[in-house]
Write an enzyme that holds these catalytic residues in place. Structure first.
Site, mmCIF file in Angstrom:
data_model
loop_
_atom_site.group_PDB
_atom_site.id
_atom_site.type_symbol
_atom_site.label_atom_id
_atom_site.label_comp_id
_atom_site.label_asym_id
_atom_site.label_seq_id
_atom_site.Cartn_x
_atom_site.Cartn_y
_atom_site.Cartn_z
ATOM 1 N N TYR A 62 9.341 -2.011 1.000
ATOM 2 C CA TYR A 62 8.678 -2.830 -0.018
ATOM 3 C C TYR A 62 9.715 -3.764 -0.643
ATOM 4 O O TYR A 62 10.532 -3.351 -1.454
ATOM 5 C CB TYR A 62 8.014 -1.966 -1.099
ATOM 6 C CG TYR A 62 7.021 -0.934 -0.578
ATOM 7 C CD1 TYR A 62 6.404 -1.070 0.666
ATOM 8 C CD2 TYR A 62 6.702 0.187 -1.334
ATOM 9 C CE1 TYR A 62 5.503 -0.121 1.141
ATOM 10 C CE2 TYR A 62 5.796 1.140 -0.879
ATOM 11 C CZ TYR A 62 5.212 0.981 0.365
ATOM 12 O OH TYR A 62 4.322 1.934 0.820
ATOM 13 N N LEU A 209 -7.919 3.604 -3.655
ATOM 14 C CA LEU A 209 -9.028 2.792 -4.166
ATOM 15 C C LEU A 209 -9.562 1.864 -3.076
ATOM 16 O O LEU A 209 -10.259 0.888 -3.343
ATOM 17 C CB LEU A 209 -8.563 1.984 -5.387
ATOM 18 C CG LEU A 209 -8.000 2.844 -6.530
ATOM 19 C CD1 LEU A 209 -7.472 1.981 -7.663
ATOM 20 C CD2 LEU A 209 -9.067 3.808 -7.035
ATOM 21 N N GLY A 210 -9.159 2.177 -1.848
ATOM 22 C CA GLY A 210 -9.689 1.433 -0.698
ATOM 23 C C GLY A 210 -9.049 0.079 -0.463
ATOM 24 O O GLY A 210 -9.577 -0.744 0.286
ATOM 25 N N PRO A 219 -11.558 -2.458 -3.352
ATOM 26 C CA PRO A 219 -12.989 -2.429 -3.066
ATOM 27 C C PRO A 219 -13.743 -1.339 -3.830
ATOM 28 O O PRO A 219 -14.852 -1.583 -4.312
ATOM 29 C CB PRO A 219 -13.040 -2.164 -1.555
ATOM 30 C CG PRO A 219 -11.728 -2.665 -1.037
ATOM 31 C CD PRO A 219 -10.737 -2.482 -2.137
#
Ligand SMILES: NC(=O)c1ccc[n+]([C@@H]2O[C@H](COP(=O)([O-])OP(=O)(O)OC[C@H]3O[C@@H](n4cnc5c(N)ncnc54)[C@H](OP(=O)(O)O)[C@@H]3O)[C@@H](O)[C@H]2O)c1
Length: 290
Positions: A62, A209-210, A219
């Protein structure tokens, strides 16, 4: 019943189950480069600790390196009990180009850099980010076991792996955690969740959280249907219900929702207090569409 708040890793270390995934505090698009709002990122990390979070997930990829440096610069010297998980084995060249290096030498190089970035002598949990198809997984795990013996890492985790792969390497080193994609909306990981629950291995679902890792937005946060309905009954948001479902699903699940927003962070932490009724859990078990 409200699900248990804490989890004990195989070495007895206890963490709060609802953690924080720091990946979003990087340059966008592509989680590449330093986070533009560096000082705001520091505030998010500080607030996470104030709210009681003591499990933070990051990765050398990252930034690369920038996400770990932000954590090191903000939170070091680390308070007692803060548990930091990072990952190695992915070499990111640009926002869209990366390659995998799961060789023991590559993992050692990544680990040394993570130690420097995070200002640590020993990393609490070091995860193989992705299995390198060019290197037998057993060799990668042997490389991690060597780093563990040298005291550079405490616990070993694997990410983006199958049950079969996990079973193959458990005789080489003690595996403390698995980090795979999983949420109330994406359930391909069920066999892995069940396996880890049975074996006392932490299961760290990413994308809880998709979210698409390369795009902003969640989403499940705006999902209509079961999540929103149950949320309305409980005075909670769909996001909180999605996180609470994970916490109810199995006591070894440690969700790491990612956010750049203090308001979202606060909302997400509150999800740990939600009590879902058995019929609500069954409804979510059947899917989140309706
Ligand atoms: N092992 C792997 O290969 C891998 C891959 C991807 C991610 N991860 C890890 O998993 C962590 C979480 O994954 P993720 O960030 O991709 O997905 P996520 O947690 O499912 O979703 C993050 C997204 O949801 C939004 N969000 C968060 N809380 C919200 C709320 N209460 N209401 C509305 N929107 C909300 C965030 O936007 P805002 O910033 O606006 O809140 C962000 O865009 C990462 O930080 C990383 O540590 C691991």
């Amino acid at each position: 019943m409200v699900p248990p708040l804490t989890f004990r890793f195989i070495d007895g270390t206890e963490v709060r189950r609802l953690g924080y995934g720091a990946m979003r505090l990087t340059g966008q698009p592509g989680n590449f480069g330093p986070y533009e709002a560096w000082d705001d990122g520091k505030k998010v990390l500080q607030r996470a600790l104030e709210l009681g979070i003591n499990f933070i997930d990051t990765a050398r990829a990252y930034g690369p390196g920038w996400n770990e440096r932000l954590i090191g610069e903000t939170l070091h010297p680390y308070p007692q009990g803060l548990f930091i998980a990072t990952k190695g084995g992915v070499v990111k060249k640009t926002a869209t180009e990366r390659y995998l290096d799961g060789s023991p030498e590559g993992l050692r190089r990544d680990c040394e850099e993570s130690l420097k970035n995070l200002r640590l002598d020993c990393i609490d949990l070091y995860q193989l980010h992705w299995v390198d198809p060019g290197v037998p997984l057993s060799e990668s795990v042997l490389g991690l076991a060597q780093l563990q013996q040298e005291g550079k890492i405490r616990l070993i985790g694997l990410s983006n792996i199958t049950v079969k792969q996990l079973e193959e390497v458990r005789s080489i080193a003690r595996i403390a955690s698995v980090q795979n994609r999983y949420s109330v909306g994406e359930r391909q990981g069920e066999p892995m969740v069940a396996y880890c629950a049975r074996e006392g291995i932490a299961f760290v679902p990413y994308g809880p959280l998709g979210a698409d890792p390369m795009k902003p937005g969640a989403p499940l946060a705006s999902a209509e249907g079961a999540l929103a309905d149950i949320g309305r009954k409980l005075g909670a948001t769909a996001t909180q219900v999605a996180l609470s479902w994970l916490l109810h699903r199995a006591p070894n699940i440690l969700p790491i929702p990612g956010t750049t927003s203090i308001a979202h962070l606060e909302e997400n932490v509150e999800a740990a207090k939600l009590d879902l009724e058995p019929d609500q859990l069954h409804r979510l078990d059947d899917g989140v569409g309706g």
